[in-house]
Structure formats: C-alpha cells, structure tokens
Design an enzyme around this catalytic site. Structure first.
Site, PDB file in Angstrom:
ATOM      1  N   ALA A  62      12.721  -5.630   3.305  1.00  0.00           N
ATOM      2  CA  ALA A  62      12.655  -5.064   4.650  1.00  0.00           C
ATOM      3  C   ALA A  62      12.761  -6.162   5.699  1.00  0.00           C
ATOM      4  O   ALA A  62      12.085  -7.190   5.620  1.00  0.00           O
ATOM      5  CB  ALA A  62      11.343  -4.302   4.819  1.00  0.00           C
ATOM      6  N   CYS A  78       6.364  -1.530  -4.156  1.00  0.00           N
ATOM      7  CA  CYS A  78       5.931  -2.249  -2.956  1.00  0.00           C
ATOM      8  C   CYS A  78       4.401  -2.252  -2.880  1.00  0.00           C
ATOM      9  O   CYS A  78       3.768  -1.200  -2.948  1.00  0.00           O
ATOM     10  CB  CYS A  78       6.508  -1.613  -1.695  1.00  0.00           C
ATOM     11  SG  CYS A  78       6.009  -2.491  -0.191  1.00  0.00           S
ATOM     12  N   GLY A 114      11.063 -11.770  -9.776  1.00  0.00           N
ATOM     13  CA  GLY A 114       9.824 -12.511  -9.571  1.00  0.00           C
ATOM     14  C   GLY A 114       9.992 -13.983  -9.900  1.00  0.00           C
ATOM     15  O   GLY A 114      10.226 -14.335 -11.047  1.00  0.00           O
TER      16      GLY A 114
END
Length: 326
Positions: A19, A103, A212
C-alpha cells in the site's frame, strides 16, 4: 492467451503488493528494468471497488501494454463485495486476483480483514468461492485465476493448523498460495521462517511462492528451495533494480545494476514522469517524494539532499537538486 499460474516460467519472481508504493508508476518502473517480473497491485479494498471509490479504483488501474501479467490484490470480509469486486476487476482485464489474508496492521485486523481471517477459516474459504464466482462472466472464454497470500500463523506456527488451512485454500479453488514467513503477531519484525513454506509445498499441488526477507539476489537463491518462486517487497524501495538482479541470478544470467547517481538518474526521472502521467503533476510529485528519499539513501550528503527532495513539486526541481551531485 488466458493467464495461468501453471504456465508462468519457474522460478516465478513477483513484486509484493504494498500500500502506498506499488502503484502503476512503480510497477512500470519495475517492469522497465525487469520485464519478466509478475507485479501485484497495491492492497485494495473490495468495499471501495464495489462502491466505485475513485482513490480505491486508482489503486488497481494499470497500463495493459506495460504491466502484464498484472495481479490485483484485494481485501475485505464480505463475500458479496468480493463477488462484485471480482466481476469489476475481471471486466477491467486483470490477469489474476489475489486475496489478502495476511496483512497484520492493527487497523486492518481490527476490521476483521487481512490476517484476522486466519481466526475465521470458514469465512476465508467462502471469500475464495465468492471471488471465483465473480470472475465467471457469461460470454467470456476464460476467467482470471484466484490466489491467496497469507502468513504462517497468528501468534505462532502450528503445522496442524497451517497445512490443513492451506490445503483447504486449494480445495476451495485457489490456484496459487503466497506465504509470508512471519506470524501476524510478528508483523515485520524478527526473521522470516521459510521452513513452513517448504513443508506446505510438499502437501499441495498448486504453486507456492515464498515471501519475507528476500532482500537480495543471494537471499533469493538461498531461500527458494522447493518453492515455485519468490516475492520481494521492501527491498525494492529506492532499488527497483534488485528485481532484475534476483531474476538474473535465479536464471543463471548476468545483470549489472546501475551503481552511480549518473547511471540511476535517467530512471529516477522516468519514474517521476510515469507518476505525473498517472496521477497528474501535483499528486504525482507528492507521491514521488518518499520514493526520491529512498533513491538517494546512502549517498554522501543524503540527509541534506533529502530535505530538499521531500519538498519538490516538479520534475525540473528534481533535476536541479540531483544533477550537481553527479
């Protein structure tokens, strides 16, 4: 030809949905330096898509000539809104749709979105089904595949919970799963654990992408293991070239990223141009300020330069600030 996760060459290299960062201009930058990359849109609300919110719809806008394959990532909790959003996205021409079930931000979780869905698996499965239903539009020969992005757990990793849950994602129609190797409780702290992903891959027949701590090409090679691909996110801030490095290394190719500001400046200015083209000069340059701060990170005098760059209103100002440092 219809998009299919099964047809993408392995290993898949994907840009994570972030985002405020992975808008169309940033995705175009990444595709410019690494055309083989699969880009995910920003994390986008199905509620906003359903009700036509202008700012929300901008998050899933894309350039069909420069960004394919494009994967729209969506979040929410109401099946009907997923169904309608999927129909709208299908009509827009996205190649695939990804459901965010990972999220960890408090604002998202408190609304029962994102990783909160790990506490309500029946609803998570219903959202997959609703999205798939929304992609089936009469008269269309094919529908965009639906995938899921999630985490290895809520507070801790429990294989007796995680593996069956992901197998059910496949059972209910997901065509790919992306796993972030942290729990929701960890958020983005600590080290990502990739072992649960390797175990998952041994238990499902659909592709699995790992996410990750993919901070470099070396990290990507080290972590890939038996997975179908890797996804990088924060490592791209100020360094979209890392995606080309990762792709090259995983495919035994050579790639030399730009090292100096003189080499980087043309692409930095191109990023500015794309942002202005996409959002207009005022908003486009406002959005660019954070990117510019990342681009000059580590440069001699970066702190002083940053103070100027976070106030720019035009591409010409960026040139005037940066050209003296070449």
């Amino acid at each position: 030809m219809a998009f299919s996760w099964d047809k993408i060459p392995r290993p898949i290299v994907a840009l994570a949905p972030m985002a405020g960062y992975t808008d169309s201009s940033f995705r175009q930058m990444v595709k410019l330096v690494a055309p083989e990359i699969v880009c995910f849109t920003e994390f986008t609300s199905v509620d906003g898509i359903r009700y036509g919110a202008k700012n929300t719809l901008r998050q899933v806008e894309f350039n069909p000539d420069k960004e394919r394959p494009i994967v729209a990532q969506i979040f929410g909790k109401k099946p009907e809104n997923f169904r309608i959003a999927a129909r709208i996205l299908t009509e827009m021409g996205v190649d695939a749709i990804d459901l965010n079930m990972g999220c960890p931000s408090k604002k998202v979780v408190s609304s029962d979105h994102g990783s909160a869905l790990l506490k309500n698996c029946p609803l998570a499965y219903e959202l997959i089904q609703a999205t798939i239903e929304g992609t089936h539009i009469p008269g269309r020969e094919s529908s965009p595949p639906v995938s899921v992005k999630t985490r290895i757990g809520i507070d801790s990793y429990d294989p007796d919970f995680f593996i069956p849950m992901c197998k059910n994602f496949e059972k209910y129609g997901a065509k790919l799963i992306t796993i972030h190797g942290r729990t929701a409780k960890q958020m983005y702290s600590g080290k990502a654990d990739w072992e649960p992903m390797y175990e998952l891959k041994r238990n499902v027949s659909i592709p699995v992408i790992g996410n990750g701590d993919v901070s470099s090409a070396d990290a990507a090679v080290q972590k890939l293991g038996n997975l179908d691909g890797v996804m990088a996110g924060r490592a791209t801030f100020g360094n979209p070239w890392v995606m080309a490095e990762i792709y090259a290394r995983l495919n035994n190719k050579q790639y030399s990223p730009p090292q100096t500001l003189a080499e980087k400046l043309p692409l930095i200015l191109e990023h500015c141009r794309l942002s202005v083209e996409f959002k207009g000069e005022r908003l486009g340059m406002l959005e660019m300020r954070k990117h510019l701060a990342w681009y000059i990170r580590g440069m001699p005098g970066a702190s002083e330069i940053r103070q100027k760059l976070v106030r720019v209103d035009s591409i010409d100002e960026v040139k005037k600030i940066l050209e003296p440092f070449i």
